[in-house]
Design an enzyme around this catalytic site. Structure first.
Site, mmCIF file in Angstrom:
data_model
loop_
_atom_site.group_PDB
_atom_site.id
_atom_site.type_symbol
_atom_site.label_atom_id
_atom_site.label_comp_id
_atom_site.label_asym_id
_atom_site.label_seq_id
_atom_site.Cartn_x
_atom_site.Cartn_y
_atom_site.Cartn_z
ATOM 1 N N GLY A 41 25.936 -29.453 -4.246
ATOM 2 C CA GLY A 41 25.587 -28.527 -3.181
ATOM 3 C C GLY A 41 26.326 -28.849 -1.908
ATOM 4 O O GLY A 41 26.906 -29.920 -1.778
ATOM 5 N N THR B 248 22.537 -30.482 2.690
ATOM 6 C CA THR B 248 21.421 -29.774 2.082
ATOM 7 C C THR B 248 20.338 -30.735 1.596
ATOM 8 O O THR B 248 19.327 -30.303 1.072
ATOM 9 C CB THR B 248 21.892 -28.919 0.881
ATOM 10 O OG1 THR B 248 22.778 -29.705 0.092
ATOM 11 C CG2 THR B 248 22.588 -27.677 1.350
ATOM 12 N N GLY B 249 20.572 -32.029 1.736
ATOM 13 C CA GLY B 249 19.521 -32.991 1.404
ATOM 14 C C GLY B 249 19.699 -33.709 0.080
ATOM 15 O O GLY B 249 18.728 -34.182 -0.500
ATOM 16 N N GLU C 253 26.444 -6.267 -0.941
ATOM 17 C CA GLU C 253 25.624 -6.718 -2.076
ATOM 18 C C GLU C 253 24.675 -5.617 -2.538
ATOM 19 O O GLU C 253 24.430 -5.460 -3.734
ATOM 20 C CB GLU C 253 24.835 -7.979 -1.704
ATOM 21 C CG GLU C 253 25.706 -9.199 -1.402
ATOM 22 C CD GLU C 253 26.686 -9.539 -2.522
ATOM 23 O OE1 GLU C 253 26.345 -9.338 -3.700
ATOM 24 O OE2 GLU C 253 27.799 -9.983 -2.201
#
Ligand code: ADP
Ligand code: ZN
Length: 611
Positions: A197, A201-202, A421
């Site tokens: 990721g 983001t941790g 989208e």
């Protein structure tokens, strides 16, 4: 003075010293060293001023520790005295010492090599001391950038907005906690877990939380820390890391930025640095294959560029479990903000939901930054609590920082993406041959650039009918056409869609014989012959005329589809707007939600029959 300049100067100096040494040796004299009485020499030991001592049969040579501002170390020499305590003292004061049996001129010859070596080593040590905080003696020991936490103190409560990843990691925790039970039942446990990721983001936080939840030690090292100057050091570090891990098992070994060391091997041009990286990577593979999971060592690694990793790393038995840690959606951001606001005194007017809505694209680290910045701003003006105005300003500051790094979407870009989208989604719901929409999201996907390695079905493995292919083309064009219809303007955002659409149309004509005009024939040799391909498939050369015909057929397919999609979306203009607005508000809309909302507002779009 500029570091590089200093470095070059040092190299020059070294060459000079070296030349001087050779020149001097011709006269068998080498007065670089200072002669001192034995008593002074002993004093130097007592005062911890000596770094290294070389014992000769008749003399003792000492290398002094470098003093502030000095580029090289002073040497001293003294006549050897019968002193049985010397060795003991040297050991006590941790002076490195060695002996040589040589004397006379051959001793000087030795020195000629030795002194530049020492100077060189000193310079290397100084250069790396700044970077790693370690000195000469610890080269080869992973101590330099290996961190060990006996107890990370981090729990799953500290990590928010990544529920799916947490769910997957629960198994690992369970295993570490009840190792014995797992073994008895013969359960299979992953050796290596790869967290994938964008930065911030941790991923590191998650790995720490796994260790914290399981109450096991946490070893961490950064892949970039492995990239060493000296040959063999990286591999030695890996060995050391695993040896320590096995000793402290059960534990977690975490390698951050594994891409720094695990790049595809053949892709890099040949040079010394890469060779060293390869050695390190090979050692890692060897250790991974060699260690026994039953001891309870779990290897975790993080990367934001999985596509450049050497496939050998991802093979079964290595990093075969991949967990996506993506950017949080609006709800995830709200939860992360709550975690970081836990110890912050918030004013009454603070609404975390609003802050979450104001920070699309932010990752956990950015949000932690916002809270921190807001608290600082409040403190600076002497506020009792952190107010909404502090948060507003903090967000603006963080955005300004991110804009420099090109990581933030403007409102306008967000709107374009929302319509784009929505266009894909509406067309997908309107044509019979397209897959159902599972989820629409406008969260900037750093990971999209990563090529979605984690997504499985490759489209061209299926047997597809002509109308299904045409429907797929329609969905691909849906994004671009939605932009055309709503904004009367087009963006670069559809590039990937158009590429894929062109590919499909091209294959239809050239490979599948699906063009009426060209007939059921293949025209595959437009592909460049491969190196080993001699004799296969390369026989037929397409005439210019045929190539032109192919191109015009491809063009016709695309243009027909474009007209069809334009028709579909023009009829659904209102739906397009409703959906786009909803997307801008929520960022993520699930498929079922989409279908429900659409049918509630206006009767569902009529299924068109395909061309
Ligand atoms: P990564 O390893 O993915 O680059 P880190 O784990 O180093 O990211 O995250 C840096 C910091 O950002 C963390 O220490 C934490 O304070 C904050 N953070 C990031 N992600 C989260 C999250 N999901 N929940 C709570 N805090 C987070
Ligand atoms: Zn698109």
């Amino acid at each position: 003075m500029n570091k590089k300049y200093f470095y070059n100067l040092s190299i020059l100096f070294l060459i000079f010293v070296f030349a001087l040494a050779i020149h001097r040796s011709a006269y068998a004299a080498f007065p670089v060293t200072e002669r001192i009485p034995y008593s002074d020499f002993k004093k130097l030991i007592q005062e911890d001023k000596l770094e290294e001592v070389i014992l000769d049969t008749t003399t003792i040579k000492g290398v002094l520790k470098a003093e502030e501002g000095q580029t090289f170390k002073r040497n001293v020499t003294t006549v050897k005295v019968d002193d049985p305590d010397l060795i003991k003292e040297l050991v006590e004061h941790s002076v490195k010492f060695s002996a040589t049996a040589q004397n006379g001129t051959s001793q000087y010859l030795y020195l000629i090599w030795f002194i530049p070596m020492i100077i060189f080593l000193i310079m290397m040590t100084r250069a790396r001391r700044g970077a790693t905080g370690a000195g000469l003696m610890s080269i080869g020991k992973s101590r330099a950038n290996l961190y060990i936490d006996k107890d990370t103190g981090v729990t799953f409560d500290d990590v928010a907005g990544v529920d799916e990843a947490k769910e997957e990691l629960k198994e690992v925790i369970d295993y570490l906690k009840k190792k014995k039970k797992y073994q008895r039942l013969g359960g299979k446990i992953p050796k290596g877990v790869l967290l994938v990721g964008p930065t911030g983001t941790g991923k590191t936080l998650l790995a720490k939380a796994v260790a914290g939840e399981a109450k096991v030690p946490f070893f961490s090292i950064s892949g970039s820390g492995f990239v060493e100057m000296f040959v063999g050091v990286g591999a030695a570090r890996v060995r050391d890391l695993f040896a320590q891990g096995q000793e402290k098992a059960p534990c977690i070994i975490f390698i951050d930025e594994i891409d720094a060391l695990g790049k595809v091997r053949a892709a890099a041009p040949i040079s010394g640095g890469h060779e060293e990286r390869e050695n390190t990577l090979n050692q890692l593979l060897v250790e991974m294959d060699g260690f026994d999971t039953r001891k309870g060592v779990i290897l975790m690694a993080a990367t934001n560029r999985p596509e450049i990793l050497d496939p050998a790393l991802l093979r079964p038995g290595r990093f075969d479990r991949h967990i996506l840690v993506d950017r949080p959606d609006i709800k995830g951001r709200e939860e992360i903000l709550k975690v970081h606001c836990k110890n912050v005194k918030l004013g009454n007017n603070v609404d975390i939901k609003i802050i979450a809505a104001r920070t699309p694209g932010f990752v956990g680290a950015d949000l932690a930054n916002v809270v921190n910045e807001a608290a600082l701003l409040a403190a600076r003006v002497g506020n009792e609590a952190v107010g909404m105005d502090n948060f507003e300003e903090a967000i603006n500051r963080v955005i300004a920082g991110l804009e420099k790094k090109k990581r933030v979407m403007s409102k306008k870009e967000q709107e374009i993406i929302a319509y784009h989208e929505s266009g894909h989604a509406l067309v997908a719901e309107s044509v019979p041959g397209a897959d159902k929409v599972h989820r629409i999201s406008i969260i900037p996907r750093g990971i999209a650039a990563l090529g979605y390695t984690l997504q499985l079905p490759t489209e061209d493995r299926y047997l597809l009918t002509r109308s299904e292919l045409l429907d797929r083309l329609a969905v691909l064009l849906g994004g671009r056409v939605a932009e055309e219809i709503h904004f009367n303007e087009i963006s670069t955002g559809a590039q990937n869609d158009l590429e894929r659409a062109t590919d499909i149309a091209m294959s239809m004509v050239r490979e599948y014989g699906m063009s009426e005009k060209m007939g059921p024939m293949t025209f595959q040799n437009g592909k460049k012959p491969q190196f080993m391909d001699i004799g296969f498939r390369t026989g037929r050369e397409l005439s210019e005329e045929v190539s032109k015909e192919i191109d015009s057929e491809v063009k016709k397919i695309i243009f027909d589809i474009h007209a069809r999609v334009k028709d579909i979306l023009a009829k659904n203009k209102d739906r397009l707007q409703i959906l786009a607005k909803l997307l801008m508000e929520k960022e993520v809309v699930e498929g079922d939600e989409l279908r429900k909302i659409i049918s509630e507002n206006i009767p569902p779009p009529k299924k068109e029959s395909s061309v």
